[in-house]
Design an enzyme around this catalytic site. Sequence first.
Site, PDB file in Angstrom:
ATOM      1  N   VAL A 135       0.846  -1.297  -0.105  1.00  0.00           N
ATOM      2  CA  VAL A 135       0.102  -0.162  -0.091  1.00  0.00           C
ATOM      3  C   VAL A 135       1.053   1.125   0.130  1.00  0.00           C
ATOM      4  O   VAL A 135       2.076   1.253   0.419  1.00  0.00           O
ATOM      5  CB  VAL A 135      -0.921  -0.161   1.090  1.00  0.00           C
ATOM      6  CG1 VAL A 135      -1.982   1.285   0.982  1.00  0.00           C
ATOM      7  CG2 VAL A 135      -1.713  -1.309   1.364  1.00  0.00           C
ATOM      8  N   GLU A 136       0.468   2.430  -0.529  1.00  0.00           N
ATOM      9  CA  GLU A 136       1.247   3.384  -0.802  1.00  0.00           C
ATOM     10  C   GLU A 136       1.852   3.990   0.405  1.00  0.00           C
ATOM     11  O   GLU A 136       2.834   4.910   0.314  1.00  0.00           O
ATOM     12  CB  GLU A 136       0.378   4.538  -1.655  1.00  0.00           C
ATOM     13  CG  GLU A 136      -0.739   4.744  -1.042  1.00  0.00           C
ATOM     14  CD  GLU A 136      -1.721   5.464  -1.861  1.00  0.00           C
ATOM     15  OE1 GLU A 136      -2.292   6.690  -1.797  1.00  0.00           O
ATOM     16  OE2 GLU A 136      -2.203   4.835  -2.925  1.00  0.00           O
ATOM     17  N   SER A 137       1.121   3.954   1.569  1.00  0.00           N
ATOM     18  CA  SER A 137       1.816   4.299   2.830  1.00  0.00           C
ATOM     19  C   SER A 137       2.903   3.773   3.181  1.00  0.00           C
ATOM     20  O   SER A 137       3.610   4.363   4.165  1.00  0.00           O
ATOM     21  CB  SER A 137       0.391   4.056   4.034  1.00  0.00           C
ATOM     22  OG  SER A 137      -0.037   2.782   3.906  1.00  0.00           O
TER      23      SER A 137
END
Length: 530
Positions: free
Chosen positions: A328-330
């Site tokens: 996930v981009e986080s």
Amino acid sequence: MMRKPVFISGAEAAEMIQDNSTILPVSMTLVSAAETILKEIERRFLETGSPRGLTILHSCGQSDRDRGIQHFAHEHMIARVVGGHWGLQPKMMELIANNRVLAYCFPQGQFAQLFRSMAGGEPGKITKVGLGTFIDPRIDGGKMNEVTKNAPNLVETIEINGELYMWYKPIPIDYCIIRGTYIDELGNLSTEEEAMSLEVWGAVMACKKYGGSVIAQAKYKVKSGSIHCKQVTVPGVFIDAAVICPNPEEDHRQTHSFIFDPAYCGNIKKPGEKSDTLAMSLRKVIGRRALCELHTDDILNVGTGIPNDVMGPILAEESLEEEVTITVESGVYGGIPMGGVDFGIAKNQFALVRHDDQFDFYNGAGVDVTFMGAGEVDASGNVNATKLGASKPTGAGGFIDITTNAKHVVFCSSFTGGGLNCSFEDGKLHINQEGHIIKFVNQLQQISYNGKNAMTKGQKMHYVTERAVFELRPEGLTLIEIAPGVDLQENILNRMEFAPAISTGLKEMNPAIFQESGPFGLKEIICGHI
């Protein structure tokens, strides 16, 4: 004497903010939102009319529809917002849509990394990410409403060695607002209970580069030397003021849904739970078909909406957690991602890297497969996922960053919107009520993904819906599969504003995708791709 912050109340922190300042709060959704401070800034404005004329910078969406930077969403309180995403910020979207504020959108990863560039005294961030999209100054320059069209550009194109690049310009910062778990008497701040690592360090250093002040909210104050040196995220010498949250259950939540759950910051690993299994739904059908594009050992990314809501649970249900790696981009690697207002966190992740560092992977090597939502698609394979009607200027988030360099992009969307209702019986799709919103259109409201650029780079592209699967080919958007139980003319072609190319090898979607319960055989499909 060693420099250290002053310990003050949230109200005193709010008094620090001057009119016409530029503020950079660091968080994602409600994760790491410094609510004690943000609420007091809002309270001060509502009572006194100050601070006003603010510029708010934020790389990603920072709200759960009620809190976070929603506290700044008042006319006259802010004059300009430069952000990555507003999908969970209805008040901010209303200001933008009604031309009450100057509004610019930067791709999330470029923005997070711009802070790093600013911190090091560089002239900005230079990249190809954004070319050919609405961020490109030759198109919209990232300007999200009419009132911003005549405002100065914050991004330009430049040529280097005969190639065109985007140049994201620095934006000086007056105040950076961050959050952590523990802060000692010298101001050293740790973030071990936070569910994301975010871009705290780059943001703080960018603020300091331009002579700004850093204000930190912490959950606990501890004695000097209590925090292990490797757990210090920001040394106290860079923090000007610190606020100890007086009400952590309300104003220092780990995320929207949890006050604190150790499985989301990596302190423990929880066994699978019944709640992790998804009930049969339209979104699950789309997710199942989209995941059929995976190969063993792929590293994949899931975006907001359908991908993040269903991909993790489907992979777990199909016992595929060790065959592919979900990100996930986080900064999440592995585990079961949360969706909706808790986007960006995951349970049982095996790694969690800094938010800005994660985009080094997405923008450099590129993820094997990314699964993204889509609001509109045209005949050239262009996609709009950033402006869904005049009242919904949602912004880009990490969409543009990740799709630009991914090896394979799979867009996930219902075929129509607005009231679509389907059921699934006997391995077939049954459309009980058609949606009234056409998604396959002649003209996009905004270009978030450029199909022509993608074809030039040799990207592989699929567009997956519950009833049809398309692939972008040289001849344009091409229909390659239809769901069992639907009529090609009535349920697909008549519901599009353009006529797609139709593959001579048009196939029927796998009926197992539409079965009600249990694994549908995804593991065998993926392993069979070898």
